[in-house]
Scaffold this active site. Structure first.
Site, short mmCIF file in Angstrom:
data_model
loop_
_atom_site.label_atom_id
_atom_site.label_comp_id
_atom_site.label_asym_id
_atom_site.label_seq_id
_atom_site.Cartn_x
_atom_site.Cartn_y
_atom_site.Cartn_z
CG ASP A 1 165.40 -17.51 55.74
OD1 ASP A 1 165.88 -17.04 54.69
OD2 ASP A 1 165.89 -17.35 56.86
CE1 TYR B 1 157.61 -12.53 58.53
CE2 TYR B 1 157.62 -10.20 59.09
CZ TYR B 1 157.94 -11.22 58.21
OH TYR B 1 158.58 -10.94 57.03
#
Lengths: 241, 241
Positions: B47, B105
């Site tokens: 994003d 992540y």
């Protein structure tokens, strides 16, 4: 005030005819906040591109605002790359240059084959593999009270080149090498020249023992180059008890 | 290609009508370098504002340039906030979505009273003191194969919400808290919703045990808010052997 800043977009601490400086931004916003003309002075006049987590700014004011509230009020006005960590009242004649203090600087090197965008602004990228053990060994010759003429810019304007380094260490954490220097004072460009010299040790251009000779030479030409500004962070300034 | 980037100045990975994206910059410079129209695809369409140290981009080309040389040549052209870490040739039908892989992540939080300019672009600043022990305890309920509907954006378009998380850990290092998630796949906004929920645990709004109930609810409304993009870094994508 304890002042942290990302030096990337500033022409250093001290007011310059060309380009914006930390001192200027603090003066502008403090003057607006307190409604009087404020002129700050700094403990360390960091160079263009050098960062800080704990520089000291001090100033005179007639304000009735509580000293510890000034940091919060000022941070509402400052750009996001300058943050005052705390503020407190000091004696009228207090001056960081007249008290004994311990300063800590770190110089950070990204030592890997490829650049890494996430730390590009806060590390010096060095491609060739550095021998951290040799660098740390060399660093130990700098510890103690020495004449650091060899590790000072020829532009230095000081009465004495003698400083006392309490510790100099070189540590690798993954691809990041940190050179940490702790002492009672630093000359102009001193940490960056120490870094430039230790990098030469790290790539085996000079032996760790050579650092003693470089100190003894008392000649800027004897040491390595001045490493780039972006790797340098002023970590802290602490008044000695 | 393994692609690292600072997502601060990009509207995410995937080409958008308004604003520049990572995909677009790679397409432009690869097309110029190779002299043919190149269209890359990514393993993870991160994003706007999300960072990467190891996203994967793959593309078809007729070039005779050695595959491992493309990264070096491309880095000469790319802006400094995008760096290709390596490049290699893969089979014609290779696709990161068709192979088993492990993704890592990290979500980073600056947990201190004052902002710190040097990590403002790469951490989420959270003022109130967070209980890392409670957060780590809560994180352990997420480990294993679960239906993660509660931790996916309602905009997710997938056949299955089942994913397998190999590890979720929460560690404090000074003022920085790192939430590390390792798994076979992640849903849209999943790590940011995990972070938003663990922050609620960390400030004692919800009990660690509540995370099990949130999973069972299979309802996005049951979990915490989506934490801001700047704290998220895609660390690595690795094909399983």
């Amino acid at each position: 005030m304890v002042v942290a800043y990302d030096g990337t977009n500033y022409c250093g601490w001290q007011i310059q005819p060309n380009g914006i400086t930390i001192e200027e931004v603090l003066n502008t916003h403090l003057s607006q906040l307190l409604g009087e003309e404020i002129v700050v002075k700094g403990a360390s006049r960091t160079d263009s591109g050098v960062h800080s987590m704990g520089n000291i700014a001090f100033f005179d004011t007639d304000t009735r605002m509580a000293a510890d509230k000034i940091s919060f009020a000022l941070n509402q006005r400052l750009p996001e790359d300058i943050v005052v960590q705390s503020s407190e009242q000091v004696d009228d004649d207090w001056n960081p240059h007249n008290v004994n203090s311990t300063k800590v600087y770190e110089y950070r090197i990204r030592n890997s084959k490829m650049r890494m965008p996430l730390d590009r602004l806060y590390t010096y990228f060095y491609h060739y593999d550095l021998d951290v053990e040799a660098m740390d060994k060399a660093a130990k010759y700098l510890v103690g009270e020495h004449d650091f003429t060899s590790f000072a810019s020829v532009k230095s304007q000081v009465n004495s080149f003698v400083r006392n380094l309490y510790d100099v260490s070189v540590v690798r954490n993954g691809d990041i090498i940190t050179i940490r220097c702790e002492g009672n004072g630093f000359l102009y460009n001193m940490v960056r020249i120490i870094a430039g010299t230790l990098i030469q040790v790290g790539c085996h251009k000079i032996e760790p023992e050579k650092v003693k000779e470089i100190l003894d030479a008392r000649d800027r030409e004897a040491a390595g180059p001045t490493a780039p500004a972006e790797g340098l962070v002023m970590i802290s300034w602490t008044e000695d008890c």
